[in-house]
Structure formats: C-alpha cells, structure tokens
Enzyme design. Structure first.
Site, PDB file in Angstrom:
ATOM      1  N   GLY A  34       0.627  -1.061   0.091  1.00 28.58           N
ATOM      2  CA  GLY A  34      -0.077  -0.215  -0.128  1.00 28.58           C
ATOM      3  C   GLY A  34       0.622   1.269  -0.557  1.00 28.58           C
ATOM      4  O   GLY A  34      -0.037   1.895   0.026  1.00 28.58           O
TER       5      GLY A  34
ATOM      6  N   SER B 163      -1.576  -1.500  -4.552  1.00 31.94           N
ATOM      7  CA  SER B 163      -2.347  -0.605  -4.955  1.00 31.94           C
ATOM      8  C   SER B 163      -2.580   0.558  -4.358  1.00 31.94           C
ATOM      9  O   SER B 163      -1.925   0.886  -2.952  1.00 31.94           O
ATOM     10  CB  SER B 163      -3.822  -1.282  -4.837  1.00 31.94           C
ATOM     11  OG  SER B 163      -5.220  -0.098  -4.783  1.00 31.94           O
TER      12      SER B 163
ATOM     13  N   MET C 265      -6.170   0.556  -0.602  1.00 31.29           N
ATOM     14  CA  MET C 265      -6.674  -0.446  -0.865  1.00 31.29           C
ATOM     15  C   MET C 265      -8.480  -0.536  -0.879  1.00 31.29           C
ATOM     16  O   MET C 265      -8.950  -1.837  -0.308  1.00 31.29           O
ATOM     17  CB  MET C 265      -5.939  -1.004  -0.034  1.00 31.29           C
ATOM     18  CG  MET C 265      -4.799  -1.575   0.695  1.00 31.29           C
ATOM     19  SD  MET C 265      -4.417  -3.144  -0.224  1.00 31.29           S
ATOM     20  CE  MET C 265      -2.499  -2.722  -0.845  1.00 31.29           C
TER      21      MET C 265
ATOM     22  N   HIS D 184      -5.545  15.372   2.184  1.00 34.64           N
ATOM     23  CA  HIS D 184      -4.671  14.314   3.386  1.00 34.64           C
ATOM     24  C   HIS D 184      -4.129  15.077   4.011  1.00 34.64           C
ATOM     25  O   HIS D 184      -4.286  16.120   4.418  1.00 34.64           O
ATOM     26  CB  HIS D 184      -3.371  13.546   2.579  1.00 34.64           C
ATOM     27  CG  HIS D 184      -4.219  12.416   1.212  1.00 34.64           C
ATOM     28  ND1 HIS D 184      -4.710  12.938   0.608  1.00 34.64           N
ATOM     29  CD2 HIS D 184      -4.614  11.304   2.237  1.00 34.64           C
ATOM     30  CE1 HIS D 184      -4.832  11.568  -0.170  1.00 34.64           C
ATOM     31  NE2 HIS D 184      -4.729  10.935   1.105  1.00 34.64           N
TER      32      HIS D 184
ATOM     33  N   LYS E  60       1.466  13.724   5.369  1.00 35.13           N
ATOM     34  CA  LYS E  60       1.217  12.738   3.970  1.00 35.13           C
ATOM     35  C   LYS E  60       2.999  14.042   3.642  1.00 35.13           C
ATOM     36  O   LYS E  60       2.855  15.005   3.279  1.00 35.13           O
ATOM     37  CB  LYS E  60       0.337  13.198   3.248  1.00 35.13           C
ATOM     38  CG  LYS E  60       0.270  12.116   2.419  1.00 35.13           C
ATOM     39  CD  LYS E  60      -0.965  12.165   1.699  1.00 35.13           C
ATOM     40  CE  LYS E  60      -0.473  10.678   0.199  1.00 35.13           C
ATOM     41  NZ  LYS E  60       0.051   9.384   0.923  1.00 35.13           N
TER      42      LYS E  60
END
Length: 272
Positions: A102, A126, A129, A160, A164
């Site tokens: 992830g 991905s 998820m 976000h 991040k």
C-alpha cells in the site's frame, strides 16, 4: 487461533498504519500476526506488538529481522516508504510469499523492482486498498469513456493530513490512470500537476490534479468532469484508516491461493 490461519508480517509496525494493521489482523478470523518489523535502532524493538497497537499482549515482539520473519510467514503487509518497500519486495520474492503493498510515492525504478519481485512473490499493489475507492476508479474510467475530451475536462482533487509526504496521492494517481484508460491515452503524457502564474487556456484532453494538505484528514478524493453548463463529480471520503487495513488483509487472504505475479485490488475485488 487455528493452525490453518494465514501467518502475516506487518512491516513499519510502529507507524499509524502499522498499528492499524496489527489491530485488524488481531480481529480478523483466518489470519494471525506472525511478526512485526521495525527499522534497526527503533525505540520500539522488543515491545509486544499487541500492546503497541492497543489490543493487549499478542506474544509477538517487534523485531528488526525481516527475512527471518518472511521465510516462516505466508504474507507481508507493507505501508512503509518506497526505499523500504523495494527491499521488502526482494525479501518477499526470496521467501516466495504474498506481498501486499500500500506504499505510495514509488518511482518508475521502484515500480520496476517491485514488478520484478512478482516473478517469485504474489505482489498485490494498489494506491488505495479500500473497496469504495477501487469502485470509484471503475466509475471514473466509465465516465471518462462516455464523456469525450472535446467538451469535457477532467480534474482530480485530493486532500490529506499535514504529515503526508507525497503528492499527488497514490489514490489520485490511481484515479488519474483510470480516467486515462477511459480516454485511451497515457496519463504521463496528459497530466497537469502544477499551475502557477500565467498558464494560458486549459489544454483539451489534459487531466489536472489539485493537492491540499492539512489537519488530520485521512483522505478526500473527487473526480470532477466539467462540461459546458454541467458538471459531474465522483467522490470518496475516508473517515477511518482501518478501511485500508481491512482491504490489505483481504488482499493477502486472496493472494494466498494465487500464482506468483503482479496484481491490483481490482483483481482482488473482481472488478478488473
């Protein structure tokens, strides 16, 4: 706990996602925590992983020896950083286990190494998820195919939390790739990620990205398809990071019965 439970390793065990993964593994039937891995020198080494994650003692001490853990396990759950993920990919290939990735922000070289590991490991990677986001990707592709570039502009917005470190988010790029597939183009040739100053008119067929960071937002994504006099908006809001952990555990269970190869959540969910 059963002998048939899938033995899973959580890497980056002390991080926000690592602790969430441990909690979800603890409460999910059919899986159990085999090992919890942190970097060498981490102050969390030797701590019980369950206590670290707030679920009580699990009898699994946090370790800095991933290969030893991988060779006795059946899968690894990895939401770390690109540099760590490529190393874990190599180790997962040596151990020939499931590697659920992830991690976002991977470079083209990182992607190539992860895909190379899929010759021996079952890699499921991905940018997101969750079931909802992957369904959003399918809907985005269909909408982009139905609404032509001549007259319909695609913009992808994401927000976000302040911590991040990569932008656009892996989910935004996943949605951008879906839109590009719908249009029959390559995202790399049509994405616009920065607008500043006198940019001129919007280029027909471009796929734009807008990134916001702040607070504790887990994840907000919208795909805006704007036409003359009307606008279509497809969106997803994540309110609990456990959705990503649940998806990752489901992916690992699915991967247990697959052949070595490179897969996505679309494969896991039967949406491909």
């Amino acid at each position: 706990m059963s002998e048939t439970d899938m033995r899973l390793v959580v890497v980056g065990a002390a991080g926000r996602m690592g602790q969430t993964l441990i909690r979800i593994v603890h409460e999910t039937p059919g899986v159990r925590l085999h090992a919890a891995i942190e970097r060498s020198g981490s102050p969390f080494l030797g701590r019980d992983a369950g206590e670290l994650a707030g679920v009580g003692q699990m009898g699994v001490a946090v370790s800095d020896k991933p290969l030893e853990a991988f060779v006795e396990a059946e899968g690894v759950l990895d939401f770390t950083a690109p540099s760590a993920t490529v190393e874990f990919a190599d180790l997962a290939a040596q151990a020939r286990i499931v590697h659920v990735v992830g991690t976002t922000g991977c470079s083209a070289d990182d992607e190539a190494r992860i895909r190379a590991a899929a010759r021996h490991a079952r890699v499921i990677k991905s940018g997101n998820m969750s079931l909802g986001v992957n369904l959003l990707g399918v809907l985005t592709e269909k909408a982009a195919r139905a609404l032509p570039a001549q007259g319909w502009d695609i913009e992808i917005l994401e927000m976000h939390h302040r911590h991040k470190v990569d932008a656009p988010s892996g989910t935004a790029l996943l949605l951008g790739e879906a839109a590009a597939r719908g249009r029959g183009i390559k995202l790399a040739d049509h994405s616009v990620r920065v607008r500043d100053g006198h940019t001129g008119a919007r280029v027909e067929g471009a796929i734009g990205f807008a990134t916001l960071r702040g607070g504790s937002v887990i994840g907000e994504h919208s795909v805006v398809i704007a036409g003359e006099g009307e606008m279509v908006t497809l969106s997803h809001s994540a309110t609990d990071r456990s959705i990503f952990a649940r998806g990752a555990v489901s992916a690992a269970i699915w991967g247990r019965s697959q052949k070595p190869g490179f897969y996505s959540m679309l494969d896991v969910l039967g949406l491909d």
